[in-house]
Design a protein around this motif. Sequence first.
Motif, PDB file in Angstrom:
ATOM      1  N   VAL A 128       6.798  -1.546   3.641  1.00 19.02           N
ATOM      2  CA  VAL A 128       5.633  -1.138   2.858  1.00 19.02           C
ATOM      3  C   VAL A 128       5.953  -1.260   1.371  1.00 19.02           C
ATOM      4  O   VAL A 128       6.854  -0.577   0.858  1.00 19.02           O
ATOM      5  CB  VAL A 128       5.237   0.322   3.180  1.00 19.02           C
ATOM      6  N   GLY A 178      13.068   2.579  -7.049  1.00 18.15           N
ATOM      7  CA  GLY A 178      12.238   3.241  -8.060  1.00 18.15           C
ATOM      8  C   GLY A 178      13.121   4.043  -8.999  1.00 18.15           C
ATOM      9  O   GLY A 178      13.893   3.486  -9.786  1.00 18.15           O
ATOM     10  N   GLY A 202      12.401  17.548  -1.529  1.00 19.55           N
ATOM     11  CA  GLY A 202      11.281  16.945  -2.247  1.00 19.55           C
ATOM     12  C   GLY A 202      11.692  16.429  -3.621  1.00 19.55           C
ATOM     13  O   GLY A 202      12.808  16.658  -4.076  1.00 19.55           O
ATOM     14  N   GLU A 254       4.401  -1.815  -4.821  1.00 15.10           N
ATOM     15  CA  GLU A 254       4.295  -2.609  -6.048  1.00 15.10           C
ATOM     16  C   GLU A 254       4.194  -4.094  -5.711  1.00 15.10           C
ATOM     17  O   GLU A 254       4.851  -4.571  -4.795  1.00 15.10           O
ATOM     18  CB  GLU A 254       5.532  -2.370  -6.919  1.00 15.10           C
ATOM     19  N   ASN A 285      16.189  12.578  -1.717  1.00 19.64           N
ATOM     20  CA  ASN A 285      17.456  12.846  -2.425  1.00 19.64           C
ATOM     21  C   ASN A 285      18.291  13.756  -1.533  1.00 19.64           C
ATOM     22  O   ASN A 285      17.817  14.241  -0.506  1.00 19.64           O
ATOM     23  CB  ASN A 285      17.207  13.465  -3.809  1.00 19.64           C
ATOM     24  N   TYR A 336      15.822   5.449  -8.514  1.00 19.69           N
ATOM     25  CA  TYR A 336      17.262   5.177  -8.367  1.00 19.69           C
ATOM     26  C   TYR A 336      17.685   3.785  -8.846  1.00 19.69           C
ATOM     27  O   TYR A 336      18.871   3.427  -8.761  1.00 19.69           O
ATOM     28  CB  TYR A 336      17.701   5.407  -6.909  1.00 19.69           C
ATOM     29  N   LYS A 353      15.443  -4.835  -7.463  1.00 23.33           N
ATOM     30  CA  LYS A 353      14.501  -5.047  -6.368  1.00 23.33           C
ATOM     31  C   LYS A 353      14.819  -6.270  -5.516  1.00 23.33           C
ATOM     32  O   LYS A 353      14.647  -6.242  -4.299  1.00 23.33           O
ATOM     33  CB  LYS A 353      13.083  -5.175  -6.929  1.00 23.33           C
ATOM     34  N   GLY A 379       0.795  -1.219   0.000  1.00 21.06           N
ATOM     35  CA  GLY A 379       0.000   0.000   0.000  1.00 21.06           C
ATOM     36  C   GLY A 379       0.826   1.265   0.000  1.00 21.06           C
ATOM     37  O   GLY A 379       2.017   1.255  -0.308  1.00 21.06           O
ATOM     38  N   CYS A 398      10.535   0.755  -0.159  1.00 19.78           N
ATOM     39  CA  CYS A 398      11.648   0.001  -0.768  1.00 19.78           C
ATOM     40  C   CYS A 398      12.655   1.006  -1.341  1.00 19.78           C
ATOM     41  O   CYS A 398      12.624   1.338  -2.537  1.00 19.78           O
ATOM     42  CB  CYS A 398      11.129  -0.925  -1.856  1.00 19.78           C
ATOM     43  N   ASP A 445       7.480  -6.094  -5.417  1.00 16.79           N
ATOM     44  CA  ASP A 445       8.164  -5.973  -4.118  1.00 16.79           C
ATOM     45  C   ASP A 445       7.461  -6.801  -3.057  1.00 16.79           C
ATOM     46  O   ASP A 445       8.105  -7.449  -2.231  1.00 16.79           O
ATOM     47  CB  ASP A 445       8.199  -4.505  -3.666  1.00 16.79           C
ATOM     48  N   ALA A 497      12.256   7.948   1.089  1.00 17.65           N
ATOM     49  CA  ALA A 497      13.385   7.725   0.172  1.00 17.65           C
ATOM     50  C   ALA A 497      13.645   9.040  -0.559  1.00 17.65           C
ATOM     51  O   ALA A 497      13.092   9.292  -1.625  1.00 17.65           O
ATOM     52  CB  ALA A 497      13.051   6.606  -0.813  1.00 17.65           C
TER      53      ALA A 497
END
Length: 170
Positions: free
Chosen positions: A155, A125, A29, A158, A24, A127, A131, A9, A121, A161, A22
């Motif tokens: 969490v 994505g 943002g 996808e 930068n 980066y 997976k 979710g 995760c 994952d 996650a």
Amino acid sequence: MNNIKLIKGDITNLDVDIIVNAANKSLLGGGGVDGAIHRKAGKQLLEECKTLHGCNTGEAKITNGYNLKARKIIHTVGPVYYDGNRNEDELLKNCYVSSMRLAEDYRINNNLNRVSIAFPCISTGIYHFPKDKASLIAFNTIKEINNQNIDVIFVCFEEEDYKLYSNLIN
Ligand code: AR6
């Protein structure tokens, strides 16, 4: 291993003590989960992030959760995955270690018996971290830290994952 859970979710909906972002290096943002967290937490989050002066890869910084149900947000910067020979594995591991350290500090400073922390995760994505390898690093690092006072929730946004983590947890 009763303190590791898995859910599928959107991390921004969770009523937990801490969610991990996650982010930068700018901490100001971006897209993906970072964009979703900033949108839902509101403008005050960006204002607080501006005071943090960025963050190095593998390190983490904590802010308030503002309009989120989560009390706190730990912003960590995962590695961009190139070829696997640029210390990517170690840097990803460091994200989980740094975030767990901040979670434990938060627990102690607030005299809490336990805290809950939800991880996305990281790096898998935008980066491009593979997976399968990322899920192993995440899971093994949390097991190795073995902090019984912290409930960890992975969490997965996808299905891919979710399947990878299910195989590790069961
Ligand atoms: N809840 C949980 N997981 C999510 C959500 C959500 N709402 N949205 C996406 N994910 P990514 P990265 C998953 O790209 O690879 C940003 O621009 C997603 O499916 O968000 O570390 C930052 O500012 C994937 O599994 O982060 C950085 O510039 C995981 O979150 C850069 O992206 C991570 O994907 C960081 O890239």
